[in-house]
Design an enzyme around this catalytic site. Structure first.
Site, PDB file in Angstrom:
ATOM      1  N   GLY A  14     -19.585 -23.311 -33.545  1.00  0.00           N
ATOM      2  CA  GLY A  14     -18.990 -23.593 -34.844  1.00  0.00           C
ATOM      3  C   GLY A  14     -18.222 -22.384 -35.324  1.00  0.00           C
ATOM      4  O   GLY A  14     -18.011 -21.414 -34.599  1.00  0.00           O
ATOM      5  N   PRO A  44     -15.916 -17.270 -35.408  1.00  0.00           N
ATOM      6  CA  PRO A  44     -16.553 -18.259 -34.535  1.00  0.00           C
ATOM      7  C   PRO A  44     -17.929 -17.810 -34.066  1.00  0.00           C
ATOM      8  O   PRO A  44     -18.221 -16.611 -33.992  1.00  0.00           O
ATOM      9  CB  PRO A  44     -15.574 -18.369 -33.361  1.00  0.00           C
ATOM     10  N   ASP A  60     -26.708 -15.310 -50.945  1.00  0.00           N
ATOM     11  CA  ASP A  60     -25.932 -16.439 -50.424  1.00  0.00           C
ATOM     12  C   ASP A  60     -26.859 -17.472 -49.793  1.00  0.00           C
ATOM     13  O   ASP A  60     -26.612 -17.965 -48.689  1.00  0.00           O
ATOM     14  CB  ASP A  60     -24.895 -15.955 -49.414  1.00  0.00           C
TER      15      ASP A  60
END
Length: 694
Positions: free
Chosen positions: A384, A390, A502
């Site tokens: 992904g 990447p 996050d």
């Protein structure tokens, strides 16, 4: 003198060195069939047949039948011990014989040196000349020593002495009970390196030891000029444990050195065999070095690979760190101050942290190693892509699966986040945190190497209509608990207090057992013990998870993570995203919808429809309630992490939550001109910077 035992005879045999018969050990009244040394001041037993099944009276007999099976029977004729052996073919002259070595053998008299069975294959606590300790790979039989339970009881005790007898591993002696107690070093061709080095000139002339390693068997044995014996119950103490080592017999020292330097996972190397007078073979260690001992003299050389193994990478790293240090010194004046003092967090100068990445507790991988592991970053290996760049799946030479995050040149996340993650997560170890194995910093390439998570991230299941069916309620509830435990470690139990900043479904990875692991520490910040919050002008994170005090005023603390956790809990329960949530009856987001259902007495309506009725109502109610408590507007109203975990565990009654923050949809926030949002999104990974009006 050797005496034979014929079919049907009871026995009491002896020879010049050993006797075979019945005895009672110590103060015990039980009787055992055993072999002991002759001509000793006190009876020294070398082998016991019926260790676990003693005779309880003075009636017993040993019988050799016509099939070659030796049995011990009690006074009632019941077999209490047997050799479980039998001769193949026609045998008319079967005998049991006690040899001068102390080995009791059953053999066919017509076929010399063709033993059907021998006691040396079933040792007790004594190792004698001619006995093998090791493993036969054809039959699978392993021979090792086991201590007596006590001086009065020869049944197997808690201690064993055995070899590490695995193909591809180097031979090493262990003394174990429930766990390894002592490692007696790897074999060096003359002796075991757990003691000061013994050369051919200094070796004990009383005996010679040797090791046999081939496709059929691996074993250690001795032969001697004098009588040699090792008693586990009486005599039990390097280059290091070889459990994580690999051995090659045909490599020179130069080849061994090159092999270690060319493999970034190599920790150390040694030339283990000195029996020829010079070092031969190659032993490579991977992972931690255990039980390494240093002797003032007569030691064996061990070459340990240091972190700065490659000068070019070290020079590049040093330049990078120096540049970052200068840039941060330049930036310091622009930092927001609290109480007149610049705030120090991980991306600034924090005295409690070793700044150089070379000092971090992770490995430095070479570009060639990672390129080979990912098949030159093949598109077929791509898992992904996120804001960092990447992500590729790879397999190291030793077979370990890895995930490689490769910093994209166009990524908005740069060296700060890269360095931040290496230093931060290297100091954190918990089952609910993803494990960082190492990093690569070579030329323009910057990569992070993690343990591979076969089930990818939580959002891949939670927000996919077909895959979410694999997440039943029990799994979801376990995931909620696991994330909470990971947060508790970050906020309270780790060596340093960490705010993740996050926390979201995309940053929760799932292993093969669907165990959650918090990942992506590029935005994380560490606090000193006396700090509870910090202030920043640069707000980063993901819309829908950012707490209000952080979005509006740039203030963040552990309670910022608690807010994100509350959002995540409600997403796990409902299978819906907070951001972009749509309902036909109102314009509330997921937080507002959950609050509405709770106040209307219908919180169970929040449950993901795909679960049907297969869930625990009490667990769902508690999860919704805790999620809303965590997502409250005011920082002081939100529970701390230990309280969250206790509430999820069903401890105590729950207070009523107040109206959550960001009750209405993001579109209304934008139109109100309260919070101008600057948003960028890369393939589903959203980073947001929110600036409050001056």
């Amino acid at each position: 003198m050797n005496q034979n035992i014929s079919d049907g005879q009871t026995i009491l045999s002896n020879n010049s060195k050993f006797e075979l018969g019945f005895f009672s050990p110590g103060n015990s009244k039980n009787r055992y069939l055993g072999i002991w040394f002759t001509n000793t001041s006190s009876q020294t037993v070398a082998w016991v047949a019926n260790r676990q099944t003693p005779l309880i009276d003075n009636f017993g007999a040993v019988i050799l039948d016509n099939q070659g099976n030796l049995s011990l029977v009690n006074g009632s004729g019941k077999v209490i011990w047997s050799s479980n052996s039998s001769a193949s073919g026609t045998s008319i002259n079967l005998v049991a014989q006690l040899l001068d070595t102390g080995n009791l053998v059953i053999k066919n008299g017509e076929k010399p040196n063709n033993e059907i069975w021998q006691s040396f294959d079933y040792p007790g606590d004594t190792f004698m000349e001619g006995m093998k300790l090791g493993k036969n790979f054809i039959t699978g039989r392993e021979t090792y020593l086991t201590s007596w339970r006590s001086a009065d009881d020869p049944s197997p005790g808690e201690y064993t002495l055995r070899f590490s007898m695995v193909k591809g591993k180097y031979q090493q002696l262990y003394i174990t009970s429930s766990a390894i107690e002592t490692r007696i070093g790897p074999y060096n061709g003359i002796s075991f390196s757990g003691r000061p080095l013994r050369t051919p000139e200094t070796a004990d002339p009383a005996f010679t030891s040797y090791m046999v390693v081939n496709q059929n068997e691996m074993y250690f044995a001795t032969y001697s000029v004098k009588n040699t014996t090792m008693l586990l119950s009486r005599t039990i103490v390097t280059a290091g444990d070889t459990q994580n080592a690999v051995f090659s017999s045909n490599m020179s020292q130069l080849d061994c050195e090159a092999a270690c330097k060319n493999n970034c996972s190599c920790t150390a190397y040694a030339n283990p065999n000195i029996s020829t007078g010079k070092a031969a073979g190659c032993l490579l260690w991977f992972g931690d070095l255990i039980d390494v001992r240093v002797y003032p003299q007569n030691g064996q050389d061990l070459y340990i690979r240091l972190a700065a193994s490659e000068l070019s990478a070290g020079a590049t790293l040093l330049g990078l760190i120096l540049g970052l240090y200068i840039r941060r010194k330049w930036k310091k004046n622009s930092d927001t101050e609290i109480a007149g003092k610049p705030k120090e967090t991980l991306d600034e100068d924090y005295e409690g942290i070793n700044r150089p990445m070379g000092s971090a507790e992770v490995s430095l991988f070479s570009l060639s190693t990672i390129s080979k592991a990912t098949n030159d970053f093949s598109v077929d290996n791509k898992l992904g892509e996120g804001g960092f760049g990447p992500v590729y799946k790879g397999v190291l030479e030793e077979g370990q699966e890895i995930a490689v995050k490769r910093l994209s040149k166009s990524s908005r996340q740069g060296l700060d986040e890269f360095e931040n993650e290496v230093i931060c997560i290297a100091k954190l170890q918990h089952r609910n945190l993803v494990k960082l194995l190492g990093y690569c910093l070579q030329g323009d390439e910057k990569m992070l190497i993690y343990e591979y998570m076969p089930n990818k991230s939580l959002d891949c299941f939670l927000f996919d209509e077909s895959r979410k069916l694999k997440l039943d309620w029990q799994q979801r509830f376990c995931i909620i608990h696991g994330i909470a435990r990971g947060l508790l470690y970050l906020h309270q139990d780790s060596r340093l207090k960490v705010v993740h900043r996050d926390l979201k479904a995309g940053n929760i990875l799932l292993d093969n057992l669907m165990c959650p692991k918090i990942s992506d520490f590029g935005l994380a910040r560490m606090f000193k013990e006396d700090e509870s919050e910090a202030n920043t002008k640069r707000i980063v994170g993901t819309l829908g998870y950012i707490s209000p005090e952080y979005a509006v005023n740039g203030l963040y603390s552990v309670k910022s993570d608690i807010f994100s956790f509350g959002v995540l809990v409600l997403e796990i329960v409902s299978g819906k995203k907070n951001r972009g949530f749509v309902h036909e009856d109102h314009d509330d987001n997921l937080l507002g919808h959950a609050w509405r259902l709770l106040t209307e007495g219908k919180p169970l309506n929040l449950i993901d429809e795909c679960l049907g009725g297969s869930y625990s109502a009490s667990e769902v109610l508690r999860s919704v309630h805790v999620g809303l408590l965590c997502a409250q507007q005011r920082v002081e109203d939100r529970p701390n992490t230990p309280t969250v975990l206790a509430m999820l565990g069903g401890e105590g009654s729950l207070p009523s939550p107040k109206k959550p923050a960001f009750f209405i949809q993001e579109s209304e926030i934008n139109s109100s001109s309260v919070l101008p949002l600057l948003t960028s999104s890369v393939n589903g990974i959203t980073l947001s910077q929110v600036d409050g009006r001056s």
